[in-house]
Design an enzyme around this catalytic site. Structure first.
Site, PDB file in Angstrom:
ATOM      1  N   TYR A 194       0.316 -46.381  19.608  1.00 15.42           N
ATOM      2  CA  TYR A 194       1.756 -45.992  19.723  1.00 15.42           C
ATOM      3  C   TYR A 194       2.515 -46.756  20.922  1.00 15.42           C
ATOM      4  O   TYR A 194       1.915 -47.102  21.904  1.00 15.42           O
ATOM      5  CB  TYR A 194       2.165 -44.445  19.975  1.00 15.42           C
ATOM      6  CG  TYR A 194       1.745 -43.982  21.091  1.00 15.42           C
ATOM      7  CD1 TYR A 194       2.585 -43.499  22.181  1.00 15.42           C
ATOM      8  CD2 TYR A 194       0.534 -43.384  21.311  1.00 15.42           C
ATOM      9  CE1 TYR A 194       2.335 -43.068  23.254  1.00 15.42           C
ATOM     10  CE2 TYR A 194      -0.014 -42.762  22.502  1.00 15.42           C
ATOM     11  CZ  TYR A 194       0.771 -42.482  23.499  1.00 15.42           C
ATOM     12  OH  TYR A 194       0.521 -41.777  24.510  1.00 15.42           O
TER      13      TYR A 194
ATOM     14  N   HIS B 117      -0.671 -36.821  35.697  1.00  7.18           N
ATOM     15  CA  HIS B 117      -0.870 -37.178  34.300  1.00  7.18           C
ATOM     16  C   HIS B 117      -2.422 -37.768  34.121  1.00  7.18           C
ATOM     17  O   HIS B 117      -3.035 -37.367  33.071  1.00  7.18           O
ATOM     18  CB  HIS B 117      -0.168 -38.553  33.920  1.00  7.18           C
ATOM     19  CG  HIS B 117      -0.069 -39.030  32.357  1.00  7.18           C
ATOM     20  ND1 HIS B 117      -0.801 -39.842  31.719  1.00  7.18           N
ATOM     21  CD2 HIS B 117       0.861 -38.471  31.584  1.00  7.18           C
ATOM     22  CE1 HIS B 117      -0.400 -39.885  30.603  1.00  7.18           C
ATOM     23  NE2 HIS B 117       0.413 -39.091  30.616  1.00  7.18           N
TER      24      HIS B 117
END
EC number: 1.3.98.5
Length: 231
Positions: free
Chosen positions: A133, A156
């Site tokens: 993506y 993250h």
């Protein structure tokens, strides 16, 4: 795996192309042996042009508008464009395949962690499943202090520490299309990608994602099995 030379890898110019296609039902007919042989030969021949075919992927059913995706990479974009055009022009499969989406990205060193090397460039084997993506950061992201962005990216990364089997390929795409980044997750099992993506939602960096569609997800598949399954 041998110790990686991060300086050498980060100085490498490597372009990636992800191309997604759809096939109209009935276009291939029932006897597909020649189509399979031709496509397999074509993909093998790309090595002579310096183009690596990392994989073919079955995305049928996970999307209503697409059937398969091809991931290629090379040290120049012209080689990838040539493979894309030649596939569509010279192979029976390519001639009946309608383009759905295609994007190019280019490996550049990670901003804060130079050891963050895409799996494909680090010499890792392709995963059984993939999720590709694009994404675009918020307008504010690039204006934030370095330390703030570093903190969020570290958080993250920590959120993904329980998913070492899911291998990331995060590659810049600035000026190469409509996106800033292209990301391809590879994993031995599809549910691991699903679980990772869900966990990554609960991080501060998520607030700075402006766009992250479309998604193209599915298993890596052989040429023979792909063509046999096409409508």
């Amino acid at each position: 795996m041998a110790k990686l030379d991060f300086d050498a890898l980060n100085s490498t110019i490597r372009y990636l192309m992800f191309s997604v296609f759809a096939v109209a039902p009935g276009e291939l007919g029932e006897d597909r042996a020649d189509v399979i042989d031709e496509a397999a030969t074509f993909l093998k021949q790309q090595e002579d042009k310096g183009v690596v075919v990392r994989g073919l992927y079955d995305v049928a059913g996970l999307r209503a508008d697409a059937d398969f995706m091809i991931w290629t990479h090379a040290d120049n974009v012209e080689a990838l464009q040539s493979t894309y055009s030649d596939f569509r022009r010279t192979t029976a499969l390519g001639r009946i395949s309608d383009p759905v989406w295609s994007s190019v990205a280019l490996h550049r060193p990670a901003e804060f962690n130079k050891s963050h090397i895409p799996a494909f460039l680090a010499g890792e084997e392709p995963g059984n499943y993939i999720c590709v993506y694009p994404f675009v950061r918020s307008y504010e992201w690039y204006l934030l202090p370095d330390e703030e962005r570093r903190r969020m990216l570290s958080e993250h990364g920590m959120a993904a520490r329980g998913y070492k089997d899911v291998r990331a390929n995060t590659v810049p795409a600035f000026a190469l299309g409509d996106y800033e980044w292209i990301l391809a997750f590879e994993a031995p099992e599809l549910h691991r990608i699903v679980d990772l993506m869900r966990d990554l939602r609960a991080t501060d960096a998520r607030r700075h994602t402006r766009e992250e569609t479309p998604f193209f997800t599915g298993p890596r598949i052989s040429v023979e099995n792909l063509i046999a399954k096409l409508p």
